[in-house]
Design a protein around this motif. Sequence first.
Motif, mmCIF file in Angstrom:
data_model
loop_
_atom_site.group_PDB
_atom_site.id
_atom_site.type_symbol
_atom_site.label_atom_id
_atom_site.label_comp_id
_atom_site.label_asym_id
_atom_site.label_seq_id
_atom_site.Cartn_x
_atom_site.Cartn_y
_atom_site.Cartn_z
ATOM 1 N N ASP A 317 0.817 -1.219 0.000
ATOM 2 C CA ASP A 317 0.000 0.000 0.000
ATOM 3 C C ASP A 317 0.852 1.271 0.000
ATOM 4 O O ASP A 317 0.640 2.172 -0.807
ATOM 5 N N TYR A 318 1.794 1.340 0.912
ATOM 6 C CA TYR A 318 2.592 2.565 1.056
ATOM 7 C C TYR A 318 3.441 2.850 -0.182
ATOM 8 O O TYR A 318 3.684 3.999 -0.527
ATOM 9 N N PHE A 319 3.926 1.781 -0.825
ATOM 10 C CA PHE A 319 4.819 2.002 -1.968
ATOM 11 C C PHE A 319 4.168 1.633 -3.294
ATOM 12 O O PHE A 319 4.836 1.638 -4.332
ATOM 13 N N ASN A 320 2.896 1.314 -3.243
ATOM 14 C CA ASN A 320 2.142 1.005 -4.446
ATOM 15 C C ASN A 320 2.844 -0.030 -5.324
ATOM 16 O O ASN A 320 3.188 0.224 -6.483
ATOM 17 N N ARG A 321 3.084 -1.212 -4.750
ATOM 18 C CA ARG A 321 3.791 -2.259 -5.480
ATOM 19 C C ARG A 321 3.381 -3.617 -4.928
ATOM 20 O O ARG A 321 2.614 -3.697 -3.970
ATOM 21 N N ASP A 322 3.892 -4.652 -5.560
ATOM 22 C CA ASP A 322 3.620 -6.013 -5.108
ATOM 23 C C ASP A 322 4.937 -6.600 -4.590
ATOM 24 O O ASP A 322 5.733 -7.146 -5.355
ATOM 25 N N LEU A 323 5.172 -6.459 -3.308
ATOM 26 C CA LEU A 323 6.454 -6.864 -2.717
ATOM 27 C C LEU A 323 6.636 -8.370 -2.728
ATOM 28 O O LEU A 323 5.710 -9.132 -2.435
ATOM 29 N N GLU A 324 7.855 -8.770 -3.038
ATOM 30 C CA GLU A 324 8.208 -10.180 -3.021
ATOM 31 C C GLU A 324 8.458 -10.635 -1.580
ATOM 32 O O GLU A 324 9.061 -9.904 -0.792
ATOM 33 N N LEU A 325 7.981 -11.821 -1.233
ATOM 34 C CA LEU A 325 8.334 -12.433 0.050
ATOM 35 C C LEU A 325 9.490 -13.380 -0.239
ATOM 36 O O LEU A 325 9.379 -14.266 -1.083
ATOM 37 N N THR A 326 10.608 -13.210 0.455
ATOM 38 C CA THR A 326 11.817 -13.826 -0.052
ATOM 39 C C THR A 326 12.769 -14.319 1.043
ATOM 40 O O THR A 326 12.523 -14.153 2.233
ATOM 41 N N ALA A 327 13.861 -14.928 0.607
ATOM 42 C CA ALA A 327 14.911 -15.425 1.495
ATOM 43 C C ALA A 327 16.171 -14.615 1.236
ATOM 44 O O ALA A 327 16.319 -14.030 0.171
ATOM 45 N N SER A 328 17.072 -14.595 2.210
ATOM 46 C CA SER A 328 18.295 -13.817 2.033
ATOM 47 C C SER A 328 19.515 -14.668 2.327
ATOM 48 O O SER A 328 19.499 -15.518 3.207
ATOM 49 N N THR A 329 20.592 -14.403 1.591
ATOM 50 C CA THR A 329 21.846 -15.105 1.860
ATOM 51 C C THR A 329 22.636 -14.376 2.951
ATOM 52 O O THR A 329 23.607 -14.896 3.464
ATOM 53 N N ALA A 330 22.219 -13.159 3.287
ATOM 54 C CA ALA A 330 22.892 -12.417 4.352
ATOM 55 C C ALA A 330 22.343 -12.848 5.711
ATOM 56 O O ALA A 330 21.274 -13.436 5.797
ATOM 57 N N THR A 331 23.085 -12.522 6.753
ATOM 58 C CA THR A 331 22.693 -12.919 8.115
ATOM 59 C C THR A 331 22.323 -11.674 8.914
ATOM 60 O O THR A 331 22.811 -10.591 8.627
ATOM 61 N N THR A 332 21.444 -11.845 9.898
ATOM 62 C CA THR A 332 21.061 -10.727 10.766
ATOM 63 C C THR A 332 21.168 -11.146 12.227
ATOM 64 O O THR A 332 21.449 -12.310 12.541
ATOM 65 N N ASP A 333 20.870 -10.188 13.092
ATOM 66 C CA ASP A 333 20.828 -10.454 14.535
ATOM 67 C C ASP A 333 19.809 -11.531 14.901
ATOM 68 O O ASP A 333 19.848 -12.070 16.010
ATOM 69 N N ALA A 334 18.887 -11.832 13.991
ATOM 70 C CA ALA A 334 17.882 -12.863 14.265
ATOM 71 C C ALA A 334 18.536 -14.217 14.562
ATOM 72 O O ALA A 334 17.955 -15.049 15.249
ATOM 73 N N SER A 335 19.754 -14.434 14.066
ATOM 74 C CA SER A 335 20.471 -15.681 14.359
ATOM 75 C C SER A 335 20.556 -15.905 15.867
ATOM 76 O O SER A 335 20.502 -17.035 16.334
ATOM 77 N N PHE A 336 20.684 -14.837 16.632
ATOM 78 C CA PHE A 336 20.687 -14.958 18.094
ATOM 79 C C PHE A 336 19.316 -14.673 18.686
ATOM 80 O O PHE A 336 18.847 -15.386 19.561
ATOM 81 N N LEU A 337 18.653 -13.619 18.185
ATOM 82 C CA LEU A 337 17.376 -13.235 18.795
ATOM 83 C C LEU A 337 16.337 -14.340 18.648
ATOM 84 O O LEU A 337 15.451 -14.497 19.478
ATOM 85 N N MET A 338 16.436 -15.139 17.576
ATOM 86 C CA MET A 338 15.423 -16.176 17.304
ATOM 87 C C MET A 338 15.805 -17.537 17.868
ATOM 88 O O MET A 338 15.122 -18.522 17.602
ATOM 89 N N LYS A 339 16.898 -17.602 18.597
ATOM 90 C CA LYS A 339 17.316 -18.892 19.166
ATOM 91 C C LYS A 339 16.178 -19.521 19.950
ATOM 92 O O LYS A 339 15.559 -18.870 20.786
ATOM 93 N N GLY A 340 15.909 -20.769 19.679
ATOM 94 C CA GLY A 340 14.894 -21.488 20.444
ATOM 95 C C GLY A 340 13.474 -21.285 19.943
ATOM 96 O O GLY A 340 12.559 -21.947 20.414
ATOM 97 N N LYS A 341 13.257 -20.361 18.989
ATOM 98 C CA LYS A 341 11.906 -20.176 18.447
ATOM 99 C C LYS A 341 11.679 -21.225 17.346
ATOM 100 O O LYS A 341 12.617 -21.602 16.646
ATOM 101 N N ASP A 342 10.426 -21.642 17.181
ATOM 102 C CA ASP A 342 10.180 -22.639 16.124
ATOM 103 C C ASP A 342 9.886 -21.936 14.790
ATOM 104 O O ASP A 342 9.862 -20.713 14.716
ATOM 105 N N ASP A 343 9.682 -22.728 13.737
ATOM 106 C CA ASP A 343 9.586 -22.098 12.416
ATOM 107 C C ASP A 343 8.209 -21.479 12.135
ATOM 108 O O ASP A 343 7.976 -20.918 11.071
ATOM 109 N N ALA A 344 7.305 -21.552 13.123
ATOM 110 C CA ALA A 344 6.033 -20.833 12.996
ATOM 111 C C ALA A 344 6.154 -19.411 13.548
ATOM 112 O O ALA A 344 5.237 -18.600 13.387
ATOM 113 N N PHE A 345 7.284 -19.105 14.177
ATOM 114 C CA PHE A 345 7.457 -17.785 14.788
ATOM 115 C C PHE A 345 7.417 -16.697 13.715
ATOM 116 O O PHE A 345 8.085 -16.803 12.693
#
Length: 389
Positions: A317-345
Amino acid sequence: MGVLSEKERIKILSDVIEIQSINDNELEVAQYLQKLFSSYDIKADIVQLDDSDTRANLVAEIGEGKPVLGVSGHMDVVTTGDVSNWNYEPFKLTEDDQGRLHGRGSADMKSGLVALALSLIEIKQSSTLKKGTIRFMATAGEEITSSGAAKLYDEGYMNDVDALLIAEPSQDGIVYTHKGTMDIEVISKGKSAHSSMPELGYNAINPLTDFIHYINAEYSKVDTSSELLGTPTMNSTVIQGGDQVNSIPEYASSLFNMRTIPEFDNKRFIELFEKIKNKVEQESNASLAINPYVNREPVHTTGENSFLKLSKQYGDDYFNRDLELTASTATTDASFLMKGKDDAFPFVMYGPGETGQAHQVDEYVYKDVYLTFIDLYTNLLTDYLNQES
Ligand SMILES: [Zn+2]
């Protein structure tokens, strides 16, 4: 437009870009944001890192009770490299005639970090949040080891979090799963001796070259891949050893960089390295040590959740486009912040700036995109929590 004018919104980003938090001095950014928050009656705590008095995270909260929505950005930036390659002063936010704001961290990721902070202020001031908590977590050290995020995880700041947004630059696609990274140092210890009497010493280089040869051969048999993330990768990237041509080297080391996927994760690489270490040590008098000094797990979620859906709806809506939902080869802080969360998180990485601008000379973010993200976050975070039952 909310309580903060466009001029104020730009000024705050500009102030934060001026703080040279090149994998250090995050405390200064944290103190700046803490002061800003306090002038809008938002309580924020500085969480010092253990090994330094110039490095810290910042945690601020608005609202109360469940659900808890975590929002996060890192305060560190990468080095400028050779400043003479820049057309703009790296630590002075400068607008060009195409509406782009240049400066180190403009994309990765001070615009995302500040946009989140300002959205917190807007939400607090408007009293629109009817339920739940937004926990803002600004981290130190993301660009090297994610030491700040590791600290927040260890201190329990993620325990009660029900969904997480990281504002890394990804304006052209919303990321919900990403690769992990690992850096492993392999050290070979020998015993020095003059090269005329090599029998008195033990050559540290030979077992290390055996190690590299064996591990490459073994790894070439790995044929695991992930539909979204592709294959894991492993490369030996640095090798060192010996100091002069007529001495038996007592020390040699090699660095390896890995990109990991859930199907061949960080633990599997450690096992592989240990296996090859044992093989080399059994064949010789070698003494090898394996040191995984960067260890950031891949993050895998299914993407089947209402937070991701709502994020896409707002982005579209804000950018008037159809954004892709995607995967990234880069890493983020989520590697630690998401520790122990399951894949439904519910995990969303979505923020201002083009992914390709990260770590670039003359790094920029479009001013309009930065400003729009403040409004987008303000409404997305509020609506998500108000709608959650
Ligand atoms: Zn980043």
